[in-house]
Design a protein around this motif. Structure first.
Motif, short mmCIF file in Angstrom:
data_model
loop_
_atom_site.label_atom_id
_atom_site.label_comp_id
_atom_site.label_asym_id
_atom_site.label_seq_id
_atom_site.Cartn_x
_atom_site.Cartn_y
_atom_site.Cartn_z
N ARG A 19 0.82 -1.21 0.00
CA ARG A 19 0.00 0.00 0.00
C ARG A 19 0.86 1.27 0.00
NH1 ARG A 19 -5.28 0.26 1.10
NH2 ARG A 19 -4.99 2.28 2.10
N ALA A 20 1.94 1.23 0.76
CA ALA A 20 2.81 2.42 0.83
C ALA A 20 3.45 2.71 -0.53
CB ALA A 20 3.88 2.21 1.90
N LEU A 21 3.90 1.64 -1.19
CA LEU A 21 4.53 1.84 -2.51
C LEU A 21 3.48 2.23 -3.56
CD1 LEU A 21 7.02 -1.14 -2.46
CD2 LEU A 21 7.62 1.28 -2.53
N ALA A 22 2.30 1.61 -3.50
CA ALA A 22 1.24 1.97 -4.44
C ALA A 22 0.81 3.42 -4.24
CB ALA A 22 0.04 1.03 -4.27
N ALA A 23 0.71 3.84 -2.98
CA ALA A 23 0.36 5.22 -2.69
C ALA A 23 1.40 6.18 -3.23
CB ALA A 23 0.17 5.41 -1.19
N LEU A 24 2.67 5.75 -3.18
CA LEU A 24 3.75 6.60 -3.71
C LEU A 24 3.59 6.81 -5.21
CD1 LEU A 24 6.43 8.06 -3.09
CD2 LEU A 24 7.60 5.90 -3.57
N GLU A 25 3.26 5.76 -5.93
CA GLU A 25 3.06 5.87 -7.38
C GLU A 25 1.83 6.72 -7.69
OE1 GLU A 25 3.26 5.42 -11.52
OE2 GLU A 25 4.73 5.35 -9.89
N LEU A 26 0.76 6.52 -6.93
CA LEU A 26 -0.44 7.32 -7.16
C LEU A 26 -0.21 8.78 -6.82
CD1 LEU A 26 -3.16 4.88 -5.75
CD2 LEU A 26 -2.75 5.46 -8.14
N ARG A 27 0.62 9.04 -5.81
CA ARG A 27 0.92 10.42 -5.44
C ARG A 27 1.62 11.15 -6.59
NH1 ARG A 27 4.03 9.49 -1.17
NH2 ARG A 27 2.18 8.81 -0.01
N ARG A 28 2.42 10.43 -7.36
CA ARG A 28 3.08 11.04 -8.52
C ARG A 28 2.05 11.56 -9.51
NH1 ARG A 28 4.40 9.47 -13.62
NH2 ARG A 28 3.46 7.43 -13.31
N LEU A 29 0.92 10.88 -9.60
CA LEU A 29 -0.15 11.28 -10.52
C LEU A 29 -1.17 12.20 -9.86
CD1 LEU A 29 -0.77 7.79 -12.14
CD2 LEU A 29 0.44 9.72 -13.17
N GLY A 30 -0.96 12.51 -8.58
CA GLY A 30 -1.91 13.35 -7.88
C GLY A 30 -3.20 12.62 -7.53
N LEU A 31 -3.15 11.27 -7.46
CA LEU A 31 -4.32 10.47 -7.14
C LEU A 31 -4.21 9.94 -5.72
CD1 LEU A 31 -4.67 8.44 -10.47
CD2 LEU A 31 -5.79 10.59 -9.84
N ARG A 32 -5.36 9.61 -5.16
CA ARG A 32 -5.40 9.08 -3.79
C ARG A 32 -5.69 7.59 -3.81
NH1 ARG A 32 -8.32 13.97 -2.88
NH2 ARG A 32 -10.26 12.81 -3.18
N LEU A 33 -5.08 6.88 -2.88
CA LEU A 33 -5.37 5.46 -2.71
C LEU A 33 -6.59 5.35 -1.80
CD1 LEU A 33 -4.55 2.49 -3.09
CD2 LEU A 33 -3.14 2.72 -1.03
N PRO A 34 -7.69 4.77 -2.32
CA PRO A 34 -8.90 4.65 -1.47
C PRO A 34 -8.62 3.85 -0.21
CG PRO A 34 -9.40 4.19 -3.76
CD PRO A 34 -7.90 4.25 -3.65
N GLU A 35 -9.25 4.25 0.86
CA GLU A 35 -9.05 3.57 2.14
C GLU A 35 -9.75 2.21 2.12
OE1 GLU A 35 -7.22 4.52 4.60
OE2 GLU A 35 -6.66 6.41 3.60
N GLY A 36 -9.13 1.29 2.84
CA GLY A 36 -9.76 -0.01 3.05
C GLY A 36 -9.69 -0.94 1.87
N ARG A 37 -8.86 -0.64 0.86
CA ARG A 37 -8.75 -1.53 -0.28
C ARG A 37 -7.72 -2.62 0.00
NH1 ARG A 37 -10.92 0.16 -5.12
NH2 ARG A 37 -12.62 1.60 -4.71
N LEU A 38 -8.02 -3.82 -0.49
CA LEU A 38 -7.12 -4.96 -0.30
C LEU A 38 -6.30 -5.18 -1.56
CD1 LEU A 38 -9.58 -7.44 1.45
CD2 LEU A 38 -7.92 -5.92 2.53
N VAL A 39 -5.20 -5.86 -1.42
CA VAL A 39 -4.34 -6.18 -2.56
C VAL A 39 -4.86 -7.43 -3.23
CG1 VAL A 39 -2.01 -6.73 -3.27
CG2 VAL A 39 -2.39 -5.18 -1.37
N ARG A 40 -4.88 -7.45 -4.57
CA ARG A 40 -5.32 -8.63 -5.28
C ARG A 40 -4.15 -9.58 -5.42
NH1 ARG A 40 -8.36 -7.17 -10.44
NH2 ARG A 40 -6.32 -6.44 -11.14
#
Length: 206
Positions: free
Chosen positions: A185-206
């Motif tokens: 989640r931390a790494l995914a959030a880092l990538e999304l932050r580059r795009l100015g997007l937010r990682l929705p809360e409570g999502r699980l990894v597939r």
């Protein structure tokens, strides 16, 4: 299609860029309209020549008609007036041609004044906006349904600047390798932050 970021700063920059592109386009359209109108003023002499030629041709035609009514020598008297009427018609045609040339020049200048500066900026603005929309839309698809955060995390590890990776908690790389959800989640959030997007809360990894 994801056109704008969630993060207000990134979204503000995008909106500012779009408004700047719109303002730039409107500016050059107004400049082109002004230049078009200014060049059309040059057609006034041609219009005056057309009016003069038409007036003289009309007068000479009337004179020729009157002269042709004279018995015996009417045709001979009318011939010079008819010649002058034809010459005046040619002058009127030259005036029309001059107006057409000025109108063509005004249109070409107006089009060039819009296409060159607007096209120059569009070649820089459009790839930036389309590139963001393509990447952000792809990220949104990865988040749809059951999100695939593993791919976003791997992308962050491959492309994120080292200072940002170093700012993550110690051991994040090893934790990601072992499949720790928080690291992912931390790494995914880092990538999304580059795009100015937010990682929705409570999502699980597939």
């Amino acid at each position: 299609m994801q056109l704008y970021a969630h993060h207000p700063v990134v979204r503000g920059r995008q909106i500012a860029g779009d408004l700047a592109m719109l303002a730039w386009t409107v500016l050059w359209v107004l400049v082109a309209r002004t230049v078009h109108g200014a060049v059309l003023v040059l057609a006034e002499p041609g219009r005056a020549v057309e009016d003069l030629g038409g007036s003289v041709a009309g007068n000479m035609t009337s004179a020729a008609d009157a002269a042709s009514g004279v018995p015996v020598v009417g045709d001979e008297l009318a011939a010079p007036f008819e010649a002058l009427a034809d010459a005046s018609g040619s002058v009127s045609g030259a005036g029309v041609a001059a107006q057409d040339a000025v109108a063509t020049l005004a249109t070409v200048l107006a089009v060039v004044l819009v296409l060159l500066p607007v096209g120059w900026l569009a070649l820089r603005w459009l790839p930036w906006r389309l590139g963001y929309a393509r990447e952000a839309s792809a990220a949104a698809r990865l988040l749809a349904g059951t999100p695939d955060l593993e791919l976003l995390a791997a992308r962050a590890l491959a492309t994120a600047p080292l200072p940002r990776l170093a700012a993550l908690p110690a051991g994040t790389g090893a934790a990601w390798r072992s499949g720790d959800p928080e690291a992912v989640r931390a790494l995914a959030a880092l990538e999304l932050r580059r795009l100015g997007l937010r990682l929705p809360e409570g999502r699980l990894v597939r």
